[in-house]
Scaffold this active site. Sequence first.
Site, mmCIF file in Angstrom:
data_model
loop_
_atom_site.group_PDB
_atom_site.id
_atom_site.type_symbol
_atom_site.label_atom_id
_atom_site.label_comp_id
_atom_site.label_asym_id
_atom_site.label_seq_id
_atom_site.Cartn_x
_atom_site.Cartn_y
_atom_site.Cartn_z
ATOM 1 N N GLY A 10 0.816 -1.211 0.000
ATOM 2 C CA GLY A 10 0.000 0.000 0.000
ATOM 3 C C GLY A 10 0.843 1.251 0.000
ATOM 4 O O GLY A 10 0.565 2.200 0.731
ATOM 5 N N GLY A 14 -1.059 7.857 1.131
ATOM 6 C CA GLY A 14 -1.209 7.862 2.575
ATOM 7 C C GLY A 14 0.037 7.467 3.340
ATOM 8 O O GLY A 14 1.161 7.882 3.028
ATOM 9 N N GLY A 16 1.639 4.578 3.622
ATOM 10 C CA GLY A 16 2.644 3.799 2.904
ATOM 11 C C GLY A 16 3.572 4.668 2.080
ATOM 12 O O GLY A 16 4.794 4.468 2.074
ATOM 13 N N SER A 143 -4.719 -0.999 14.040
ATOM 14 C CA SER A 143 -5.527 0.164 14.370
ATOM 15 C C SER A 143 -5.964 0.080 15.824
ATOM 16 O O SER A 143 -6.083 -1.022 16.384
ATOM 17 C CB SER A 143 -6.767 0.222 13.470
ATOM 18 O OG SER A 143 -7.651 1.246 13.878
ATOM 19 N N TYR A 166 -13.898 -3.666 9.329
ATOM 20 C CA TYR A 166 -12.532 -3.157 9.438
ATOM 21 C C TYR A 166 -11.967 -3.433 10.833
ATOM 22 O O TYR A 166 -10.846 -3.941 10.979
ATOM 23 C CB TYR A 166 -12.535 -1.658 9.144
ATOM 24 C CG TYR A 166 -11.265 -0.928 9.503
ATOM 25 C CD1 TYR A 166 -10.215 -0.849 8.601
ATOM 26 C CD2 TYR A 166 -11.133 -0.299 10.741
ATOM 27 C CE1 TYR A 166 -9.043 -0.163 8.927
ATOM 28 C CE2 TYR A 166 -9.972 0.382 11.074
ATOM 29 C CZ TYR A 166 -8.932 0.450 10.168
ATOM 30 O OH TYR A 166 -7.779 1.112 10.494
#
Length: 275
Positions: A10, A14, A16, A143, A166
């Site tokens: 990724g 963002g 990454g 997260s 998520y």
Amino acid sequence: MNRRTVLITGATQGLGRGIALHLAAQGHTVLLHGRDRARLDAVVAEIRATVPDAPVRTYLADLSDLDQVRAMAAGVREREPRLDALVNNAVAGGGSDPLRREVSRQGHELRFTVNHLAPYALTRDLLPLLTASAPARVVNVASIGQEAVDFDDVMLEHGYEGLRAYCRSKLAMIMATFELAAELAGTAVTVNALHPAHLMDTEGVRAYGLTPVTGVEEGVRPTVRLITDPALQSTTGRYFDQFTDARAHEQAYDGAARRRLMELTRALVGESVRQ
């Protein structure tokens, strides 16, 4: 400086992208993963605009397809002489239409696939290279948003909501982190997870309709620390809230739940067939 070769999933936007730019500026070799060739090329150009001789290579794969995950891992093993760190950063967030349930190419719930199954499969397939390059590190970008996995409805076929999916997938990632760290004890390959920062200014946060409260750089610094800090060379099986060694959701410390998750995970990624 101890220059490392680091694979970042990724890496086209963002967090990454921020990690890749930071590591390249420090002189490390960065292996960039993305699912869009134009975006990958744009990040390479951005890196080389400031570090013209930066060693950068790219890998294209859609992590919602476990066959592409395996193919990418095979390509990394074939092309790269070493791998000092793997950063499992690619993410499927809550989605712009959170009540619409999506599935992977193999028919698994999309967020569970991208956020848990794909990182596990990629890590597992790259372990021979990581072990050969040891000391090496696996950093799983999780997260603070975590919800217990419901083993009666792992794929959230009932009462689906994107943020719930998520949060469950991120807890699954943390549980797998703890299991893999225990398995790799003594190999000099460490495995840790972290919450990089709260509501960073990323495409995924905005797509879900949330208002960002921190910049991406706030997440880059604690993530890079787990990749490069010499003081953390032997630290493994931990969950960090940014820079703080923290406690994850209680289910992450339930040995029976972790074993049940890993049995399911191995079956879904076909690990017993490939090993």
